[in-house]
Structures are given as C-alpha cells and as structure tokens.
Enzyme design. Sequence first.
Site, PDB file in Angstrom:
ATOM      1  N   ARG A  28       0.820  -1.220   0.000  1.00 50.54           N
ATOM      2  CA  ARG A  28       0.000   0.000   0.000  1.00 50.54           C
ATOM      3  C   ARG A  28       0.851   1.267   0.000  1.00 50.54           C
ATOM      4  O   ARG A  28       0.402   2.332  -0.415  1.00 50.54           O
ATOM      5  CB  ARG A  28      -0.906   0.024   1.230  1.00 50.54           C
ATOM      6  CG  ARG A  28      -1.890  -1.119   1.321  1.00 50.54           C
ATOM      7  CD  ARG A  28      -2.548  -1.133   2.690  1.00 50.54           C
ATOM      8  NE  ARG A  28      -1.542  -1.286   3.751  1.00 50.54           N
ATOM      9  CZ  ARG A  28      -1.766  -1.023   5.030  1.00 50.54           C
ATOM     10  NH1 ARG A  28      -2.960  -0.566   5.416  1.00 50.54           N
ATOM     11  NH2 ARG A  28      -0.818  -1.196   5.926  1.00 50.54           N
ATOM     12  N   GLU A  33       7.775   7.625  11.378  1.00 53.59           N
ATOM     13  CA  GLU A  33       7.767   8.790  12.246  1.00 53.59           C
ATOM     14  C   GLU A  33       8.911   9.697  11.819  1.00 53.59           C
ATOM     15  O   GLU A  33      10.072   9.294  11.869  1.00 53.59           O
ATOM     16  CB  GLU A  33       7.939   8.377  13.705  1.00 53.59           C
ATOM     17  CG  GLU A  33       6.768   7.593  14.256  1.00 53.59           C
ATOM     18  CD  GLU A  33       6.919   7.259  15.738  1.00 53.59           C
ATOM     19  OE1 GLU A  33       7.976   7.600  16.325  1.00 53.59           O
ATOM     20  OE2 GLU A  33       5.989   6.664  16.307  1.00 53.59           O
ATOM     21  N   GLN A  51      10.405  26.264  14.922  1.00 57.62           N
ATOM     22  CA  GLN A  51       9.965  26.703  13.598  1.00 57.62           C
ATOM     23  C   GLN A  51      10.242  25.602  12.582  1.00 57.62           C
ATOM     24  O   GLN A  51      11.290  24.962  12.614  1.00 57.62           O
ATOM     25  CB  GLN A  51      10.734  27.980  13.206  1.00 57.62           C
ATOM     26  CG  GLN A  51      10.367  28.570  11.865  1.00 57.62           C
ATOM     27  CD  GLN A  51      11.073  29.905  11.612  1.00 57.62           C
ATOM     28  OE1 GLN A  51      11.167  30.741  12.509  1.00 57.62           O
ATOM     29  NE2 GLN A  51      11.567  30.091  10.407  1.00 57.62           N
ATOM     30  N   ARG A  63      21.796  26.644  -2.388  1.00 53.56           N
ATOM     31  CA  ARG A  63      21.415  27.603  -1.345  1.00 53.56           C
ATOM     32  C   ARG A  63      22.448  27.517  -0.216  1.00 53.56           C
ATOM     33  O   ARG A  63      22.641  26.471   0.376  1.00 53.56           O
ATOM     34  CB  ARG A  63      20.009  27.300  -0.814  1.00 53.56           C
ATOM     35  CG  ARG A  63      18.909  27.389  -1.868  1.00 53.56           C
ATOM     36  CD  ARG A  63      17.537  27.151  -1.240  1.00 53.56           C
ATOM     37  NE  ARG A  63      16.463  27.118  -2.220  1.00 53.56           N
ATOM     38  CZ  ARG A  63      15.764  28.179  -2.629  1.00 53.56           C
ATOM     39  NH1 ARG A  63      16.046  29.384  -2.127  1.00 53.56           N
ATOM     40  NH2 ARG A  63      14.794  28.052  -3.511  1.00 53.56           N
ATOM     41  N   HIS A  66      24.702  29.352   4.820  1.00 52.97           N
ATOM     42  CA  HIS A  66      24.015  30.317   5.663  1.00 52.97           C
ATOM     43  C   HIS A  66      24.146  30.000   7.156  1.00 52.97           C
ATOM     44  O   HIS A  66      24.304  28.848   7.539  1.00 52.97           O
ATOM     45  CB  HIS A  66      22.516  30.341   5.328  1.00 52.97           C
ATOM     46  CG  HIS A  66      22.215  30.687   3.907  1.00 52.97           C
ATOM     47  ND1 HIS A  66      21.111  30.203   3.253  1.00 52.97           N
ATOM     48  CD2 HIS A  66      22.877  31.465   3.018  1.00 52.97           C
ATOM     49  CE1 HIS A  66      21.088  30.669   2.016  1.00 52.97           C
ATOM     50  NE2 HIS A  66      22.148  31.438   1.847  1.00 52.97           N
ATOM     51  N   LYS A  75      19.485  22.796  13.085  1.00 57.71           N
ATOM     52  CA  LYS A  75      18.542  22.421  12.035  1.00 57.71           C
ATOM     53  C   LYS A  75      18.493  20.903  11.865  1.00 57.71           C
ATOM     54  O   LYS A  75      19.533  20.246  11.821  1.00 57.71           O
ATOM     55  CB  LYS A  75      18.940  23.058  10.702  1.00 57.71           C
ATOM     56  CG  LYS A  75      18.907  24.578  10.704  1.00 57.71           C
ATOM     57  CD  LYS A  75      19.363  25.155   9.369  1.00 57.71           C
ATOM     58  CE  LYS A  75      19.321  26.675   9.377  1.00 57.71           C
ATOM     59  NZ  LYS A  75      19.787  27.246   8.083  1.00 57.71           N
ATOM     60  N   HIS A 122      25.371  26.284   6.818  1.00 56.56           N
ATOM     61  CA  HIS A 122      24.624  25.205   6.174  1.00 56.56           C
ATOM     62  C   HIS A 122      24.236  25.598   4.748  1.00 56.56           C
ATOM     63  O   HIS A 122      23.934  26.758   4.468  1.00 56.56           O
ATOM     64  CB  HIS A 122      23.350  24.906   6.980  1.00 56.56           C
ATOM     65  CG  HIS A 122      22.380  24.027   6.267  1.00 56.56           C
ATOM     66  ND1 HIS A 122      21.210  24.492   5.708  1.00 56.56           N
ATOM     67  CD2 HIS A 122      22.425  22.696   5.996  1.00 56.56           C
ATOM     68  CE1 HIS A 122      20.572  23.491   5.134  1.00 56.56           C
ATOM     69  NE2 HIS A 122      21.288  22.393   5.300  1.00 56.56           N
ATOM     70  N   TYR A 135      12.905  21.511   7.000  1.00 61.93           N
ATOM     71  CA  TYR A 135      13.784  21.521   8.159  1.00 61.93           C
ATOM     72  C   TYR A 135      13.127  22.180   9.366  1.00 61.93           C
ATOM     73  O   TYR A 135      12.327  23.099   9.250  1.00 61.93           O
ATOM     74  CB  TYR A 135      15.134  22.164   7.858  1.00 61.93           C
ATOM     75  CG  TYR A 135      15.131  23.554   7.283  1.00 61.93           C
ATOM     76  CD1 TYR A 135      15.511  24.646   8.053  1.00 61.93           C
ATOM     77  CD2 TYR A 135      14.804  23.777   5.947  1.00 61.93           C
ATOM     78  CE1 TYR A 135      15.563  25.925   7.516  1.00 61.93           C
ATOM     79  CE2 TYR A 135      14.849  25.041   5.402  1.00 61.93           C
ATOM     80  CZ  TYR A 135      15.223  26.117   6.194  1.00 61.93           C
ATOM     81  OH  TYR A 135      15.251  27.382   5.646  1.00 61.93           O
ATOM     82  N   LYS A 189      22.634  37.275  -3.444  1.00 66.50           N
ATOM     83  CA  LYS A 189      23.244  37.374  -2.111  1.00 66.50           C
ATOM     84  C   LYS A 189      24.289  36.286  -1.900  1.00 66.50           C
ATOM     85  O   LYS A 189      25.373  36.546  -1.384  1.00 66.50           O
ATOM     86  CB  LYS A 189      22.152  37.275  -1.045  1.00 66.50           C
ATOM     87  CG  LYS A 189      22.654  37.332   0.384  1.00 66.50           C
ATOM     88  CD  LYS A 189      21.515  37.370   1.381  1.00 66.50           C
ATOM     89  CE  LYS A 189      20.672  36.124   1.323  1.00 66.50           C
ATOM     90  NZ  LYS A 189      19.579  36.139   2.346  1.00 66.50           N
ATOM     91  N   ASP A 190      23.952  35.061  -2.325  1.00 68.65           N
ATOM     92  CA  ASP A 190      24.872  33.943  -2.104  1.00 68.65           C
ATOM     93  C   ASP A 190      26.112  34.019  -2.984  1.00 68.65           C
ATOM     94  O   ASP A 190      27.103  33.328  -2.715  1.00 68.65           O
ATOM     95  CB  ASP A 190      24.152  32.614  -2.328  1.00 68.65           C
ATOM     96  CG  ASP A 190      23.205  32.271  -1.182  1.00 68.65           C
ATOM     97  OD1 ASP A 190      23.303  32.925  -0.126  1.00 68.65           O
ATOM     98  OD2 ASP A 190      22.383  31.353  -1.348  1.00 68.65           O
TER      99      ASP A 190
END
Length: 202
Positions: A28, A33, A51, A63, A66, A75, A122, A135, A189-190
């Site tokens: 199926r 979890e 968050q 990305r 940061h 994270k 990261h 995350y 920016k990156d």
Amino acid sequence: MGQITVEKNVGGIEGLCVITPAVHGDKRGYFMETYNQRDMEEAGLNLNFVQDNQSSSTKGVLRGLHFQKQYPQGKLVRAIRGSVFDVAVDLRKHSKTYGKWFGVELTEENKKQFYIPEGFAHGFLVLSDIAEFCYKCTDFYHPGDEGGIAWNDPEIGITWPEVQGEYDGTASAKGYTLSDSTPLNLSEKDQNWGGLKDAFQF
C-alpha cells in the site's frame, strides 16, 4: 528507542548527526515517524524546535552557506522530494574541526535526516529535477542577523557533486554547471559572501 538509528559525530565533527528513521512499508505504501521527541532524547539529542520551514528548488540551485550570528539555529533537515547534497561547515572557533565540512545526500528514497547544531554554516545543492526540502529549527528566523560563506571557498574546499567550473576568486556561479550542463543557480546574495577567513565565529 527503535524508530530511529543515529550516527553521531559524522565526518569526525562533534555534534553532526545522520538520522535514519524506521520505515514500515507494504504494497500500500509506507509509514514512518519523521520526528519523535522521546526517541531523540533517548539518542542523546535534547532539542527544542520552534519553527518548521519548507522550500522547493529546481536542479542546479545551490542555497548557502548560511547561518545566523546572534541567534544561531540548530537544524534537522531532510528531502521529501528529489535529491539534495546537504553540507555543514564548523564555525565554532574553539572546535578542533573549525573550518571542516561534511556533506550527505538526502533523498526521498533514503529518507535520511541530517542534524546540524548551532555554530555551523549550512547549504545544499539540488541534484534532481525538483527537490522539496524541509527543516526544523531551534530558533526563529531573525531578519538582519544573517551571515554566510562563499559556497566555493577554497580554504574550506567543499566537493560539491557534479559541479564543474573554474574558480575565479569569487562566489559567482558564472561558468559553473552540473555534469549534464545544467547551470549552477545561486541567489545574488549567495554570490557575494566572503570566505572562511572573514566569517563570523561562534
């Protein structure tokens, strides 16, 4: 415990963990979890998440790298669609592994999660046509508190899979592609972060 397997201090870097959940599947589909506080605590991870974030990116998007300076975030990251190469760089000034990086491929198939504690930069590179990335964070996003490091800083020397191009002394993505000629895609920016030598230290 029993619902997760935790590999601690991956890459020889204290605090970094790769977490593999138990997946229960049949014809199926599957069930797992994705987070269980009790299991995490039994594994020695006492975390308080405040968050949840989710992003969608196309192939070649990079990305990072940061971090937040005054409000550092731990994270717990995973890919729920597609594949990304996820990277953490140790910015803890008293750490024996300061400046060292570790990367792991996170995919919707392997369902691995990567825990990156406070004190790291990261970033991730999208390897599939599309990737959805989720995350959990231990602190809120604080505008104006952002910091970053050039994704291609030679002092760190991250080996990004499939990336081809010649370093020009900047973080610009110009001239960089993946092995299938997909252009590397970074935000403005990156492409303007400096190197490790100028980075904030925790």
